[in-house]
Write a protein that holds these residues in place. Structure first.
Motif, short mmCIF file in Angstrom:
data_model
loop_
_atom_site.label_atom_id
_atom_site.label_comp_id
_atom_site.label_asym_id
_atom_site.label_seq_id
_atom_site.Cartn_x
_atom_site.Cartn_y
_atom_site.Cartn_z
N CYS A 158 10.80 -58.02 74.09
CA CYS A 158 10.44 -57.39 72.81
C CYS A 158 11.69 -56.97 72.04
CB CYS A 158 9.55 -56.18 73.04
SG CYS A 158 7.87 -56.61 73.53
N ASP A 159 12.73 -56.55 72.78
CA ASP A 159 13.97 -56.14 72.11
C ASP A 159 14.66 -57.35 71.44
OD1 ASP A 159 13.60 -53.54 72.79
OD2 ASP A 159 14.94 -53.57 74.54
N GLN A 160 14.64 -58.47 72.16
CA GLN A 160 15.24 -59.68 71.59
C GLN A 160 14.47 -60.12 70.34
OE1 GLN A 160 15.71 -62.72 74.62
NE2 GLN A 160 16.81 -61.33 75.99
N ILE A 161 13.17 -60.07 70.44
CA ILE A 161 12.34 -60.45 69.28
C ILE A 161 12.63 -59.51 68.12
CG2 ILE A 161 9.96 -60.67 68.42
CD1 ILE A 161 9.17 -61.29 71.35
N GLU A 162 12.83 -58.26 68.41
CA GLU A 162 13.07 -57.27 67.37
C GLU A 162 14.34 -57.60 66.58
OE1 GLU A 162 13.82 -53.35 68.89
OE2 GLU A 162 13.19 -52.39 67.04
N MET A 163 15.34 -58.06 67.31
CA MET A 163 16.59 -58.43 66.63
C MET A 163 16.36 -59.58 65.66
SD MET A 163 19.20 -58.21 69.83
CE MET A 163 20.54 -59.03 68.94
N LEU A 164 15.57 -60.52 66.12
CA LEU A 164 15.26 -61.66 65.24
C LEU A 164 14.48 -61.21 64.01
CD1 LEU A 164 14.24 -64.52 67.71
CD2 LEU A 164 16.22 -64.47 66.19
N PHE A 165 13.53 -60.33 64.26
CA PHE A 165 12.70 -59.87 63.14
C PHE A 165 13.51 -59.05 62.15
CE2 PHE A 165 8.53 -60.08 65.76
CZ PHE A 165 8.49 -61.44 65.57
N LEU A 166 14.51 -58.35 62.65
CA LEU A 166 15.38 -57.60 61.75
C LEU A 166 16.06 -58.55 60.76
CD1 LEU A 166 17.12 -54.87 63.97
CD2 LEU A 166 15.96 -54.51 61.77
N GLU A 167 16.47 -59.68 61.31
CA GLU A 167 17.10 -60.67 60.45
C GLU A 167 16.09 -61.31 59.51
OE1 GLU A 167 19.69 -63.49 62.31
OE2 GLU A 167 20.42 -62.03 63.75
N LEU A 168 14.96 -61.65 60.09
CA LEU A 168 13.91 -62.28 59.26
C LEU A 168 13.46 -61.36 58.12
CD1 LEU A 168 11.60 -64.06 61.85
CD2 LEU A 168 12.86 -65.14 59.99
N LYS A 215 8.40 -49.89 66.98
CA LYS A 215 8.84 -48.49 67.14
C LYS A 215 7.83 -47.70 67.97
CE LYS A 215 11.40 -48.37 62.83
NZ LYS A 215 11.35 -47.96 61.43
N TYR A 216 6.56 -47.94 67.68
CA TYR A 216 5.49 -47.25 68.40
C TYR A 216 5.41 -47.76 69.84
CZ TYR A 216 0.66 -46.53 69.93
OH TYR A 216 -0.44 -46.23 70.67
N LEU A 217 5.68 -49.09 69.98
CA LEU A 217 5.55 -49.72 71.29
C LEU A 217 6.68 -49.29 72.24
CD1 LEU A 217 3.48 -51.74 72.38
CD2 LEU A 217 5.10 -53.58 71.86
N ASN A 218 7.84 -48.98 71.67
CA ASN A 218 8.99 -48.61 72.51
C ASN A 218 8.67 -47.48 73.49
OD1 ASN A 218 10.76 -50.51 71.60
ND2 ASN A 218 11.64 -49.20 70.00
N THR A 239 1.18 -54.34 73.88
CA THR A 239 2.33 -55.25 74.07
C THR A 239 1.89 -56.71 73.96
OG1 THR A 239 3.25 -53.62 75.60
CG2 THR A 239 4.26 -55.81 75.62
N LEU A 240 0.78 -56.98 74.60
CA LEU A 240 0.23 -58.34 74.56
C LEU A 240 -0.05 -58.76 73.11
CD1 LEU A 240 -0.55 -60.43 76.71
CD2 LEU A 240 -2.87 -59.51 76.66
N ASP A 241 -0.63 -57.85 72.40
CA ASP A 241 -0.96 -58.14 71.00
C ASP A 241 0.32 -58.35 70.17
OD1 ASP A 241 -3.00 -58.27 68.85
OD2 ASP A 241 -1.95 -56.47 68.10
#
Lengths: 197, 239
Positions: free
Chosen positions: B190-200, B172-175, B131-133
């Protein structure tokens, strides 16, 4: 002269090792088989040296008793007959020396009239046996190795290679000793044979 | 030699003399023959054998008839030997069956053994580090978004998309780990970041600067970078 079962003996060497091993394990039948095969050869060797039936039989027994004790010392590949006859020869010579000493002691301690002089020189009276007697004495006087080779060659009727095995000498040495023995006998018996020395 | 004797009278004479001399051995041979004939050769071997066995005290071995089961008689004759042989056979059979039986054998399995508690702790530790990584790498991507907002250079946009896709696959693995160990705070960020990355990850080279500006506003509004820092510090203190 006798039936030493030569053919049987010549066919035996391959089995000799096995028989000797069985003897070491205490197999009486194997021991008796070896005796049956070689007893007459050993007897002739002993008799040639000792010239006495009982002494020769004692030597035969002594030879086989020693074989029984030392069966494990036989080296496969060597001539078993040569090894056995060497034992017989050594035992017979030892016996001869002991008897000779006893005879000398007996002769010197007995009064002269008790010594059977006639028996000592067998058939020494007749002219025909003079040569035989002289011949026997001449053989006796040969050097020991010459005498042994001569006895083995003419009394035991061994081949020179068998003599060499029994005496642990080369065949050439055996032939040389035989030649010297014959030459010495010829010299000593020249007068009796009517030939020039 | 025969040829020479035929030609040389001296040698012939000497040979004849030797022959005459050796004829005298016939007499001795006759004597020996008579002596040989006088002996009972059939009886002598037994006499000598008796003496030999009596003298040495060696027990004579009677050879049994050759039969396939002949060796059994030897065992019957020697109870100690038979017992020893039987023991060896039974022992060997027992050893064979013991080693043949499938299943764990003492001393055979050299695999690593650990308690369930220890394994749980190890997996929690791994989840924290992962997670840290993930947060660290996500932070770099988001900072990159901030720095490049308004810049339409094609290169960085493609790289950001690539990194975003990589981090999405890691998420996905981290979930599973975040849920298993109930790392709620970390999971939320991490979920919020995931949403951003989906857009990115869907950003193409032709993406308008306004879209990037919107993402940047979202990060600022949610104070995502700050939250990431806080969660990271929390995780680092737990490791």
């Amino acid at each position: 002269m006798y039936e030493p079962r030569d053919a049987e003996i010549k066919n035996e060497p391959a089995e000799i090792g096995a028989l000797l091993k069985r003897i070491q394990e205490g197999d009486r039948e194997a021991f008796m088989t070896i005796i049956r095969l070689y007893q007459q050869k050993v007897f002739v060797m002993a008799y040639s040296i000792l010239r006495d039936r009982e002494d020769a039989l004692d030597a035969v027994q002594e030879t086989f008793l020693r074989l029984y004790q030392k069966a494990g010392l036989y080296k496969p590949g060597n001539s078993f007959q040569g090894w056995l006859l060497q034992m017989a020869k050594n035992i017979s010579i030892d016996s001869y020396r002991k008897h000779q000493i006893k005879r000398r002691e007996w002769v010197t301690t007995k009064p002269l009239d008790e010594i059977p002089i006639a028996a000592e020189d067998r058939a020494g009276d007749s002219a025909a046996s003079d040569l035989r007697s002289a011949f026997a004495r001449s053989v006796e006087k040969l050097a020991e190795r010459q005498k042994m080779v001569f006895v083995m060659r003419h009394y035991n009727e061994l081949q020179f290679n068998e003599i060499s095995e029994a005496m642990r000498i080369s065949v050439g040495t055996a032939k040389s000793l035989h030649f010297k023995a014959v030459q010495n006998l010829r010299k000593r018996l020249a007068p009796a044979l009517g030939i020039e020395p | 030699m025969t040829e020479h004797l035929d030609k040389c009278p001296e040698c012939r004479a000497e040979a004849d003399e030797v022959e005459r001399l050796l004829k005298e051995t016939d007499a001795v041979r006759s004597e020996i023959r008579a002596a040989v004939a006088s002996v009972n050769w059939e009886a002598l071997p037994a006499v000598i054998a008796d003496r030999a066995f009596a003298a040495t005290g060696k027990p004579e071995r009677i050879l049994p008839a050759v039969r396939p089961w002949a060796w059994l008689s030897a065992l019957r004759m020697k109870p100690v030997l038979a017992g020893l042989a039987a023991g060896l056979i039974v022992g060997a059979a027992a050893m064979y069956f013991a080693l043949k039986t499938p299943g764990p054998r003492p001393g055979k399995d050299t695999g690593y053994h650990a308690s369930g508690e220890f394994l749980d702790r190890a997996e929690l530790e791994m989840a924290r580090r992962n997670t840290l990584d993930y947060l660290e790498k996500s932070q770099f991507v988001l900072l990159d978004v901030f720095e490049s907002a308004g810049d339409v250079a094609a290169g960085p946009a493609a790289l950001r998309s690539e990194r975003a896709r990589d981090l999405l696959s890691r998420k996905k693995y981290l979930n599973a780990q975040l849920e298993r160990f109930q790392m709620a705070k970390a999971k939320a960020i991490c979920d919020q970041i995931e949403m951003l990355f989906l857009e990115l990850s869907q950003i193409s080279d032709e993406l308008p600067a306004a879209e990037l500006q919107r993402i940047r506003g979202f990060v600022e509004e949610r104070q995502l970078l700050l939250k990431i820092n806080l969660v990271r510090k929390e995780l680092e203190s737990e490791i």
